[in-house]
Design an enzyme around this catalytic site. Structure first.
Site, short mmCIF file in Angstrom:
data_model
loop_
_atom_site.label_atom_id
_atom_site.label_comp_id
_atom_site.label_asym_id
_atom_site.label_seq_id
_atom_site.Cartn_x
_atom_site.Cartn_y
_atom_site.Cartn_z
CE LYS A 1 -9.04 22.46 -15.79
NZ LYS A 1 -8.08 21.36 -15.92
O1 G3P Z 1 -5.29 20.25 -14.82
C1 G3P Z 1 -4.59 21.38 -14.40
C2 G3P Z 1 -3.40 21.07 -13.52
O2 G3P Z 1 -3.77 20.19 -12.48
C3 G3P Z 1 -2.18 20.65 -14.25
O3 G3P Z 1 -1.14 20.26 -13.39
O4 G3P Z 1 0.98 19.07 -13.11
O5 G3P Z 1 0.43 20.09 -15.35
O6 G3P Z 1 1.01 21.51 -13.40
P1 G3P Z 1 0.41 20.24 -13.84
#
Ligand code: G3P
Length: 220
Positions: free
Chosen positions: A86
Site C-alpha cells: 500500500k
Molecule cells: O485505511 C484507510 C482508510 O480506510 C482509513 O479510514 O476512518 O481513518 O478515515 P479513516
C-alpha cells in the site's frame, strides 16, 4: 461487492473470517499503532494477518522517496503471497508503484481523494486504488459523490491491467450501500461497521417474534 476489513486487530480479522464474508484486509500505520504495534514486530504481525485470510492484505510503506518505497515494497511482498503493497498517492509513490508493477508486485494506492489521483495510480500500474469517503464527509464534502466520480472515470478506460476500486474510510452502512449501487468493487470497513452491516431493528424484532411463536409450538 467484496468486503475487506480495515484493521490490524487479529481477533477482529479472525472473527470476520469465521463469518465467511472476509475477502481481504487493509492496514495502515495508524491502525497498526492502535494495536500497540512495535517496529520490530511489523512484518511478523502482517504475516499473522496473512495467515488468517487467503485474500489480499495491504501493508503500507512509510518511505517518502522512490528507492526507499521500492525497497520497503519488495520486503513486504516477500512476507506472504497475498501481501499487497500500500503506497500513498504522491509523485515518488507513483514512481515506486511503476517499478513494483514491472516486478510483478501488486500495489494499492491509498490516500486517494481525486479522480486525477486515481487515474495516475491506474496508469502507474496500481492493482487497487483506495478513494477515501468518510474523510470528505468530515470536512462537509460528499465523499460518496467523490467515490462515484472515481469509479466512473476509471471505468472509461482500459489500463492494460486489472484495477479494483476499494471504497476506504467507510463509516456507515449507507456508505456501503451507495458504493455497491455504483458498482464499486470492494469496501474496506472497520469491524464496528461490519457488525452494523448485519443488523437491522426489523431483523431483531422478527427474530424475537419467531422465537416467541416457536415457544408456543414447543409447548403445544
Ligand atoms: O485505511 C484507510 C482508510 O480506510 C482509513 O479510514 O476512518 O481513518 O478515515 P479513516
Amino acid at each position: 461487492m467484496k468486503f475487506f476489513l480495515d484493521t490490524a486487530n487479529l481477533a477482529e480479522i479472525e472473527e470476520a473470517a469465521s463469518w465467511g464474508v472476509l475477502a481481504g484486509v487493509t492496514t495502515n500505520p495508524t491502525l497498526y499503532a492502535r494495536e500497540g504495534g512495535k517496529l520490530a514486530d511489523f512484518h511478523s504481525h502482517l504475516q499473522r494477518i496473512c495467515a488468517l485470510t487467503d485474500g489480499p492484505v495491504s501493508g503500507e510503506t512509510v518511505g517518502l522517496v522512490r528507492d526507499e518505497i521500492v525497497r520497503e515494497g519488495i520486503e513486504l511482498a516477500a512476507l506472504a503471497p497475498n501481501i499487497i503493497v500500500k503506497i500513498p498517492v504522491m509523485p515518488e509513490g507513483l514512481a515506486a508503484t511503476k517499478t513494483l508493477f514491472e516486478r510483478g508486485i501488486k500495489v494499492n494506492m491509498t490516500l486517494c481523494f481525486t479522480v486525477p489521483q486515481a487515474l495516475l495510480a491506474a496508469r502507474a500500474g496500481a492493482a487497487y486504488v483506495s478513494p477515501f469517503v468518510g474523510r470528505f464527509d468530515d470536512i462537509s464534502e460528499d465523499g460518496i459523490e467523490h467515490l462515484a466520480n472515481t469509479v466512473t472515470a476509471l471505468s472509461n478506460y482500459d489500463f492494460g491491467h486489472d484495477i479494483e476500486v476499494i471504497a476506504a474510510s467507510v463509516r456507515s452502512a449507507n456508505h456501503v450501500t451507495q458504493a455497491a449501487l455504483m458498482g464499486c468493487d470492494i469496501a474496506t470497513v472497520p469491524f464496528k461497521v461490519l457488525k452494523n452491516l448485519v443488523k437491522h431493528p426489523l431483523t431483531d424484532r422478527g427474530l424475537e417474534s419467531f422465537l416467541a411463536d416457536w415457544e408456543k409450538v414447543k409447548n403445544s
